[in-house]
Design a protein around this motif. Sequence first.
Motif, PDB file in Angstrom:
ATOM      1  N   GLN A  86     -15.874  22.886  37.877  1.00  0.00           N
ATOM      2  CA  GLN A  86     -14.913  23.199  38.922  1.00  0.00           C
ATOM      3  C   GLN A  86     -13.783  22.171  38.921  1.00  0.00           C
ATOM      4  N   GLN A  87     -12.684  22.531  39.585  1.00  0.00           N
ATOM      5  CA  GLN A  87     -11.476  21.723  39.494  1.00  0.00           C
ATOM      6  C   GLN A  87     -11.658  20.315  40.050  1.00  0.00           C
ATOM      7  N   PHE A  88     -12.562  20.133  41.024  1.00  0.00           N
ATOM      8  CA  PHE A  88     -12.705  18.789  41.596  1.00  0.00           C
ATOM      9  C   PHE A  88     -13.314  17.794  40.622  1.00  0.00           C
ATOM     10  N   TYR A  89     -13.735  18.239  39.426  1.00  0.00           N
ATOM     11  CA  TYR A  89     -14.211  17.320  38.397  1.00  0.00           C
ATOM     12  C   TYR A  89     -13.052  16.652  37.640  1.00  0.00           C
ATOM     13  N   GLN A  90     -11.835  17.161  37.794  1.00  0.00           N
ATOM     14  CA  GLN A  90     -10.736  16.640  36.982  1.00  0.00           C
ATOM     15  C   GLN A  90     -10.376  15.213  37.392  1.00  0.00           C
ATOM     16  N   PHE A  91      -9.940  14.423  36.411  1.00  0.00           N
ATOM     17  CA  PHE A  91      -9.518  13.052  36.670  1.00  0.00           C
ATOM     18  C   PHE A  91      -8.335  12.723  35.772  1.00  0.00           C
ATOM     19  N   PRO A  92      -7.438  11.834  36.211  1.00  0.00           N
ATOM     20  CA  PRO A  92      -6.228  11.536  35.445  1.00  0.00           C
ATOM     21  C   PRO A  92      -6.471  10.517  34.336  1.00  0.00           C
ATOM     22  N   VAL A  93      -5.797  10.727  33.210  1.00  0.00           N
ATOM     23  CA  VAL A  93      -5.875   9.811  32.071  1.00  0.00           C
ATOM     24  C   VAL A  93      -4.477   9.664  31.472  1.00  0.00           C
ATOM     25  N   GLY A  94      -4.026   8.444  31.282  1.00  0.00           N
ATOM     26  CA  GLY A  94      -2.726   8.206  30.673  1.00  0.00           C
ATOM     27  C   GLY A  94      -2.731   8.541  29.195  1.00  0.00           C
ATOM     28  N   VAL A  95      -1.605   9.056  28.717  1.00  0.00           N
ATOM     29  CA  VAL A  95      -1.459   9.400  27.298  1.00  0.00           C
ATOM     30  C   VAL A  95      -1.053   8.144  26.528  1.00  0.00           C
ATOM     31  N   MET A  96      -1.857   7.783  25.530  1.00  0.00           N
ATOM     32  CA  MET A  96      -1.561   6.604  24.720  1.00  0.00           C
ATOM     33  C   MET A  96      -0.630   6.946  23.554  1.00  0.00           C
ATOM     34  N   ARG A  97      -0.850   8.110  22.959  1.00  0.00           N
ATOM     35  CA  ARG A  97      -0.093   8.442  21.750  1.00  0.00           C
ATOM     36  C   ARG A  97      -0.005   9.965  21.602  1.00  0.00           C
ATOM     37  N   VAL A  98       1.160  10.444  21.163  1.00  0.00           N
ATOM     38  CA  VAL A  98       1.357  11.850  20.828  1.00  0.00           C
ATOM     39  C   VAL A  98       1.687  11.935  19.347  1.00  0.00           C
ATOM     40  N   ILE A  99       0.859  12.679  18.607  1.00  0.00           N
ATOM     41  CA  ILE A  99       1.066  12.850  17.167  1.00  0.00           C
ATOM     42  C   ILE A  99       1.184  14.345  16.903  1.00  0.00           C
ATOM     43  N   GLY A 100       2.407  14.839  16.768  1.00  0.00           N
ATOM     44  CA  GLY A 100       2.592  16.279  16.625  1.00  0.00           C
ATOM     45  C   GLY A 100       2.129  16.988  17.876  1.00  0.00           C
ATOM     46  N   SER A 101       1.132  17.842  17.739  1.00  0.00           N
ATOM     47  CA  SER A 101       0.564  18.526  18.903  1.00  0.00           C
ATOM     48  C   SER A 101      -0.785  17.912  19.314  1.00  0.00           C
ATOM     49  N   HIS A 102      -1.069  16.720  18.797  1.00  0.00           N
ATOM     50  CA  HIS A 102      -2.311  16.026  19.134  1.00  0.00           C
ATOM     51  C   HIS A 102      -2.040  14.920  20.160  1.00  0.00           C
ATOM     52  N   LEU A 103      -2.949  14.777  21.127  1.00  0.00           N
ATOM     53  CA  LEU A 103      -2.877  13.701  22.109  1.00  0.00           C
ATOM     54  C   LEU A 103      -4.017  12.730  21.876  1.00  0.00           C
ATOM     55  N   GLN A 104      -3.728  11.442  22.064  1.00  0.00           N
ATOM     56  CA  GLN A 104      -4.760  10.423  22.049  1.00  0.00           C
ATOM     57  C   GLN A 104      -4.780   9.726  23.405  1.00  0.00           C
ATOM     58  N   VAL A 105      -5.977   9.618  23.977  1.00  0.00           N
ATOM     59  CA  VAL A 105      -6.169   8.940  25.253  1.00  0.00           C
ATOM     60  C   VAL A 105      -7.378   8.027  25.125  1.00  0.00           C
ATOM     61  N   VAL A 106      -7.501   7.095  26.054  1.00  0.00           N
ATOM     62  CA  VAL A 106      -8.673   6.227  26.117  1.00  0.00           C
ATOM     63  C   VAL A 106      -9.315   6.431  27.478  1.00  0.00           C
TER      64      VAL A 106
END
Length: 327
Positions: free
Chosen positions: A117-137
């Motif tokens: 359910q939506q209340f499980y969502q949590f924010p994460v900053g984007v470290m790197r964008v490579i083309g259409s790929h995202l990297q987060v920690v």
Amino acid sequence: MLYKLAMKCIDINSPYCPCLLAETNHCTFCSHLKGEAVCDCNWSGVCILYEKQWQAKKKNWIIDADAPVRMEADTEFILKEKIAEHTYLLEFEVIPELAQALDRCGSFVFLRRPSDQQFYQFPVGVMRVIGSHLQVVVETTGPKSAHLLADNNNHVLVRGPYFNGIFGQPWIDNIVNGKILLITGGMGQPPALSIAHRLVKKNNDIKALVAPGRIGKVFIAGELTELGITVQEVASMRQFGMQALTELLTDSKECPELIVSAGPDEQHYGVIAAMQTAQVNLPMAATNNATMCCGEGICGSCDRLTKDNRRVRTCKVQTDFSQFAQE
């Protein structure tokens, strides 16, 4: 007295304005859409009141197909690498439009399992964008983040884009050929790397002060060095980093034009104290560590009190960290 920025909504002049706050007359920017009788906005090239009235001509504008909504991507982890205890580097593919929108420092997304359910969502900053790929920690110390990676789960629902991950964003966007001190540690390292890439593109001279922080590891020093940044590692930001910072600020040859603090609020306040001790007045950009649940300014979980006794929604309001009251 530290430098101050005028408060501004991060979404103004974007496809995500007017937002749901305008619909409920809680706009962070437009005085009319806050229930006031007098127009008293800091004009930024768009009238939100007019835009809301124009949008209202559409049928059911909030859910209309042409209305601005955040994008969602149901995807899988391409990379799940353990950096330190409870800390993971994640990479996944999203639609190109979302990746392009997130290719800026200060951007973040909400993550959760597609089946949750939506209340499980949590924010994460984007470290790197490579083309259409995202990297987060992600640090899996809370129930939401731990649940995302539990049971060898490889599926993730990504929602975005969101942009207010850094206070003082205009200073980062506008400085060119400047002298910058980047201070980071722990989970402040992923946004610090994104900021560093942005600043290097504008030919800035950067020195980085980096500590392992709570996660116990420095993992961006090598890439910072490859960018041409001078890196000074310290074992503890609190015990050694603040002293090193004070020494840099009192040296007229080393004193920067801008400080970027990527880390916890305790670090931000330490930087402010170091500037006061060194008797220097510098602009400081700082990562946004507010608790966020919706990212749209609706839930109020990110509200913070300012020194002039106002409460602002920090998922929306762009300002500088020094304006907040210490809580």
